[in-house]
Motif scaffolding. Structure first.
Motif, PDB file in Angstrom:
ATOM      1  N   ASN A 338       0.877  -1.173   0.000  1.00  0.00           N
ATOM      2  CA  ASN A 338       0.000   0.000   0.000  1.00  0.00           C
ATOM      3  C   ASN A 338       0.913   1.221   0.000  1.00  0.00           C
ATOM      4  O   ASN A 338       1.079   1.887   1.007  1.00  0.00           O
ATOM      5  N   GLY A 339       1.555   1.479  -1.137  1.00  0.00           N
ATOM      6  CA  GLY A 339       2.649   2.434  -1.149  1.00  0.00           C
ATOM      7  C   GLY A 339       3.872   1.777  -0.530  1.00  0.00           C
ATOM      8  O   GLY A 339       3.802   0.666   0.002  1.00  0.00           O
ATOM      9  N   LEU A 340       5.018   2.457  -0.571  1.00  0.00           N
ATOM     10  CA  LEU A 340       6.226   1.911   0.038  1.00  0.00           C
ATOM     11  C   LEU A 340       6.175   2.142   1.544  1.00  0.00           C
ATOM     12  O   LEU A 340       5.991   3.267   1.999  1.00  0.00           O
ATOM     13  N   GLY A 341       6.295   1.067   2.314  1.00  0.00           N
ATOM     14  CA  GLY A 341       6.248   1.164   3.761  1.00  0.00           C
ATOM     15  C   GLY A 341       4.996   0.604   4.387  1.00  0.00           C
ATOM     16  O   GLY A 341       4.827   0.654   5.597  1.00  0.00           O
ATOM     17  N   GLY A 342       4.119   0.019   3.589  1.00  0.00           N
ATOM     18  CA  GLY A 342       2.897  -0.591   4.115  1.00  0.00           C
ATOM     19  C   GLY A 342       2.476  -1.749   3.244  1.00  0.00           C
ATOM     20  O   GLY A 342       2.733  -1.761   2.042  1.00  0.00           O
ATOM     21  N   ALA A 343       1.823  -2.752   3.837  1.00  0.00           N
ATOM     22  CA  ALA A 343       1.435  -3.933   3.066  1.00  0.00           C
ATOM     23  C   ALA A 343       0.208  -4.575   3.681  1.00  0.00           C
ATOM     24  O   ALA A 343      -0.111  -4.376   4.857  1.00  0.00           O
ATOM     25  N   SER A 344      -0.474  -5.381   2.886  1.00  0.00           N
ATOM     26  CA  SER A 344      -1.613  -6.166   3.354  1.00  0.00           C
ATOM     27  C   SER A 344      -1.788  -7.350   2.416  1.00  0.00           C
ATOM     28  O   SER A 344      -1.253  -7.371   1.303  1.00  0.00           O
ATOM     29  N   THR A 345      -2.528  -8.355   2.869  1.00  0.00           N
ATOM     30  CA  THR A 345      -2.817  -9.493   2.006  1.00  0.00           C
ATOM     31  C   THR A 345      -4.078  -9.205   1.204  1.00  0.00           C
ATOM     32  O   THR A 345      -4.994  -8.540   1.687  1.00  0.00           O
ATOM     33  N   SER A 346      -4.104  -9.746  -0.015  1.00  0.00           N
ATOM     34  CA  SER A 346      -5.236  -9.467  -0.890  1.00  0.00           C
ATOM     35  C   SER A 346      -5.254 -10.475  -2.036  1.00  0.00           C
ATOM     36  O   SER A 346      -4.189 -10.926  -2.485  1.00  0.00           O
ATOM     37  N   PRO A 347      -6.429 -10.842  -2.516  1.00  0.00           N
ATOM     38  CA  PRO A 347      -6.470 -11.589  -3.778  1.00  0.00           C
ATOM     39  C   PRO A 347      -6.131 -10.643  -4.927  1.00  0.00           C
ATOM     40  O   PRO A 347      -6.122  -9.414  -4.763  1.00  0.00           O
ATOM     41  N   ALA A 348      -5.824 -11.199  -6.067  1.00  0.00           N
ATOM     42  CA  ALA A 348      -5.549 -10.393  -7.269  1.00  0.00           C
ATOM     43  C   ALA A 348      -6.161 -11.103  -8.467  1.00  0.00           C
ATOM     44  O   ALA A 348      -6.225 -12.343  -8.494  1.00  0.00           O
ATOM     45  N   ASP A 349      -6.590 -10.330  -9.402  1.00  0.00           N
ATOM     46  CA  ASP A 349      -7.196 -10.891 -10.610  1.00  0.00           C
ATOM     47  C   ASP A 349      -6.160 -11.722 -11.373  1.00  0.00           C
ATOM     48  O   ASP A 349      -5.068 -11.231 -11.676  1.00  0.00           O
ATOM     49  N   ASP A 350      -6.510 -12.976 -11.665  1.00  0.00           N
ATOM     50  CA  ASP A 350      -5.567 -13.863 -12.364  1.00  0.00           C
ATOM     51  C   ASP A 350      -5.092 -13.271 -13.681  1.00  0.00           C
ATOM     52  O   ASP A 350      -3.943 -13.482 -14.085  1.00  0.00           O
ATOM     53  N   THR A 351      -5.952 -12.528 -14.341  1.00  0.00           N
ATOM     54  CA  THR A 351      -5.576 -11.937 -15.629  1.00  0.00           C
ATOM     55  C   THR A 351      -4.427 -10.958 -15.447  1.00  0.00           C
ATOM     56  O   THR A 351      -3.472 -10.944 -16.235  1.00  0.00           O
ATOM     57  N   LEU A 352      -4.503 -10.137 -14.368  1.00  0.00           N
ATOM     58  CA  LEU A 352      -3.425  -9.178 -14.098  1.00  0.00           C
ATOM     59  C   LEU A 352      -2.140  -9.894 -13.705  1.00  0.00           C
ATOM     60  O   LEU A 352      -1.047  -9.493 -14.102  1.00  0.00           O
ATOM     61  N   VAL A 353      -2.267 -10.947 -12.907  1.00  0.00           N
ATOM     62  CA  VAL A 353      -1.083 -11.712 -12.489  1.00  0.00           C
ATOM     63  C   VAL A 353      -0.415 -12.330 -13.710  1.00  0.00           C
ATOM     64  O   VAL A 353       0.818 -12.245 -13.884  1.00  0.00           O
ATOM     65  N   ARG A 354      -1.216 -12.945 -14.564  1.00  0.00           N
ATOM     66  CA  ARG A 354      -0.665 -13.566 -15.768  1.00  0.00           C
ATOM     67  C   ARG A 354      -0.018 -12.525 -16.674  1.00  0.00           C
ATOM     68  O   ARG A 354       1.052 -12.766 -17.254  1.00  0.00           O
ATOM     69  N   GLN A 355      -0.641 -11.366 -16.779  1.00  0.00           N
ATOM     70  CA  GLN A 355      -0.088 -10.294 -17.618  1.00  0.00           C
ATOM     71  C   GLN A 355       1.254  -9.834 -17.061  1.00  0.00           C
ATOM     72  O   GLN A 355       2.217  -9.628 -17.818  1.00  0.00           O
ATOM     73  N   THR A 356       1.329  -9.686 -15.736  1.00  0.00           N
ATOM     74  CA  THR A 356       2.577  -9.283 -15.089  1.00  0.00           C
ATOM     75  C   THR A 356       3.686 -10.291 -15.370  1.00  0.00           C
ATOM     76  O   THR A 356       4.800  -9.925 -15.783  1.00  0.00           O
ATOM     77  N   LEU A 357       3.383 -11.562 -15.150  1.00  0.00           N
ATOM     78  CA  LEU A 357       4.381 -12.613 -15.375  1.00  0.00           C
ATOM     79  C   LEU A 357       4.832 -12.664 -16.826  1.00  0.00           C
ATOM     80  O   LEU A 357       6.028 -12.792 -17.132  1.00  0.00           O
ATOM     81  N   GLN A 358       3.876 -12.567 -17.717  1.00  0.00           N
ATOM     82  CA  GLN A 358       4.206 -12.629 -19.146  1.00  0.00           C
ATOM     83  C   GLN A 358       5.087 -11.478 -19.568  1.00  0.00           C
ATOM     84  O   GLN A 358       6.103 -11.660 -20.246  1.00  0.00           O
ATOM     85  N   GLU A 359       4.739 -10.284 -19.170  1.00  0.00           N
ATOM     86  CA  GLU A 359       5.472  -9.089 -19.617  1.00  0.00           C
ATOM     87  C   GLU A 359       6.846  -8.971 -18.950  1.00  0.00           C
ATOM     88  O   GLU A 359       7.728  -8.308 -19.494  1.00  0.00           O
ATOM     89  N   LEU A 360       7.017  -9.615 -17.788  1.00  0.00           N
ATOM     90  CA  LEU A 360       8.343  -9.621 -17.152  1.00  0.00           C
ATOM     91  C   LEU A 360       9.236 -10.748 -17.663  1.00  0.00           C
ATOM     92  O   LEU A 360      10.390 -10.864 -17.265  1.00  0.00           O
ATOM     93  N   GLY A 361       8.676 -11.590 -18.532  1.00  0.00           N
ATOM     94  CA  GLY A 361       9.510 -12.586 -19.201  1.00  0.00           C
ATOM     95  C   GLY A 361       9.392 -14.000 -18.671  1.00  0.00           C
ATOM     96  O   GLY A 361      10.240 -14.844 -18.974  1.00  0.00           O
ATOM     97  N   ALA A 362       8.330 -14.295 -17.859  1.00  0.00           N
ATOM     98  CA  ALA A 362       8.209 -15.626 -17.281  1.00  0.00           C
ATOM     99  C   ALA A 362       7.548 -16.626 -18.230  1.00  0.00           C
ATOM    100  O   ALA A 362       7.508 -17.809 -17.927  1.00  0.00           O
ATOM    101  N   GLY A 363       7.011 -16.153 -19.355  1.00  0.00           N
ATOM    102  CA  GLY A 363       6.301 -17.044 -20.276  1.00  0.00           C
ATOM    103  C   GLY A 363       7.228 -18.004 -20.982  1.00  0.00           C
ATOM    104  O   GLY A 363       8.458 -17.864 -20.972  1.00  0.00           O
ATOM    105  N   ASP A 364       6.635 -19.022 -21.594  1.00  0.00           N
ATOM    106  CA  ASP A 364       7.426 -20.010 -22.317  1.00  0.00           C
ATOM    107  C   ASP A 364       8.103 -19.374 -23.547  1.00  0.00           C
ATOM    108  O   ASP A 364       7.582 -18.440 -24.138  1.00  0.00           O
TER     109      ASP A 364
END
Length: 364
Positions: A338-364
């Motif tokens: 929650n900004g730098l210096g704060g955090a919490s647990t939360s679900p996240a949309d699988d589509t966003l997670v997959r997009q993040t992984l793909q664009e950072l280079g984790a895809g096949d």
């Protein structure tokens, strides 16, 4: 150099963390816990030859009746059931009993395995943590998490079991390989990112000196990281709530470790990369600005940690994260900033997670 003593406040199971240089040679620290006792040192093939003799001497000087040693192979790939059995074998062969004190001398693997062995042998014997890596000094030695890995997930088999004390000798960092030093910096960065933005500022500004092993500075960051973790643990010992924020970067990091094979990526490297992935996800969710995400990524890179995930495949990442301990009824719970210096647990949309992984280079 200054010496510090902190307290992990857990009522009748509270314990001190001693931080300073040359503490392995200070028998008085061990005396209240080992006088008249049988002691078993649990260490590995790397740390044992460096520090076991000195520790044994201090334990004997502190009044230990006899000191045995069990030496395990070194590496995350040995954090498993067959290696754990070697500790039980040694305890039984030396006719140890419920009053035997187990001392875990080493990094996070030894601390986790030694603590787990102590929790299970005769349903629980006292143990002391003597962490010798930066990562174990700032993180894994504090809080009572113990365990071993399973091929499907990291730390999936274990127990919450608190030590009698933690003895953190900063001098042991003089023999720590550079790669391991960087791994410890990952957890230090994490503590600033989740709980103390001013601490993150200090770590960022002093990264060259930390990499050069400035002893006074290392003692300061070990102290501050332990303060942050001890505060969280005292509020939530068994991770029913706030303690989960200490897993920032770990959901992605554990997937990397399991997917690549334990030992290929060091834990701190996987956590560093995991924080970069999580920060990018936070940016996409509007929880971090682009500048904050980029800054955290740069701090990770400055610590000489990998910032890009391995090409494991997005589906494989998602599968492994579903096995993570923080998953809830199959739903992955992420630790998000929650900004730098704060955090919490939360679900996240699988589509966003997959997009993040793909664009950072984790895809096949």
């Amino acid at each position: 150099m200054s010496r510090y003593t902190l307290e992990v406040d857990l009522g009748d199971r509270s314990y001190p963390i001693h931080i300073g240089a040359g503490l392995l040679g200070q028998a008085e620290l061990f005396l209240p816990h080992v006088a008249g006792m049988v002691v078993m040192i649990c260490t590995n093939t790397t740390v044992g030859p460096l520090y076991a003799a000195q520790l044994k001497g201090s334990l004997i000087q502190a009044g230990a009746k006899v000191v045995h040693t069990v030496i395990l192979p070194d590496g995350e790939e040995f954090k498993d059931w067959p290696t754990l059995q070697l500790v039980f074998d040694a305890l039984l062969q030396h006719h140890c009993d419920r009053k035997t004190v187990l001392v875990a001398l080493g990094g996070g693997v030894i601390g986790d395995m030694g603590g787990f062995a102590a929790s299970a042998f005769m349903r629980g014997i006292p143990f002391i943590q003597v962490p010798t890596t930066l990562l174990s000094q700032v993180d894994s030695s504090v809080g009572g998490k113990t365990g071993i890995n399973h091929p499907l997930g990291k730390n999936m088999i274990g127990a919450f079991y608190q030590p009698q004390m933690v003895v953190t000798d900063i001098s042991t960092l003089n023999t720590l390989p550079d790669r391991e030093l960087s791994c410890g910096l990952a957890e230090i960065i994490k503590h600033g990112a989740i709980a103390d933005s001013a601490y993150l500022d200090m770590v960022e500004a002093n990264m060259p000196s930390l990499l050069n092993r400035d002893p006074g500075l290392l003692a300061q960051v070990v102290k501050r990281s332990c303060e942050i973790k001890a505060d969280v643990v005292s509020k939530d010992e068994r991770e029913g709530g706030i303690r989960a924020i200490l897993n920032f970067g770990h959901t992605f990091g554990h997937a990397i470790e399991a997917g690549m094979g334990y030992g290929q990526w060091y834990h701190g490297e996987a956590v560093g990369c995991g924080m970069v992935i999580a920060a990018d996800l936070c940016r996409r969710m509007g929880r971090l600005t682009a500048a904050e995400s980029a800054r955290l990524t740069k701090v990770v890179i400055d610590a000489r940690l990998p910032a890009l995930p391995p090409r494991m495949g997005v589906d494989r990442f998602m599968e492994l994260m579903a096995h993570d301990k923080k998953a809830d009824s199959g739903s992955i719970k992420y630790v998000l900033l929650n900004g730098l210096g704060g955090a919490s647990t939360s679900p996240a949309d699988d589509t966003l997670v997959r997009q993040t992984l793909q664009e950072l280079g984790a895809g096949d």
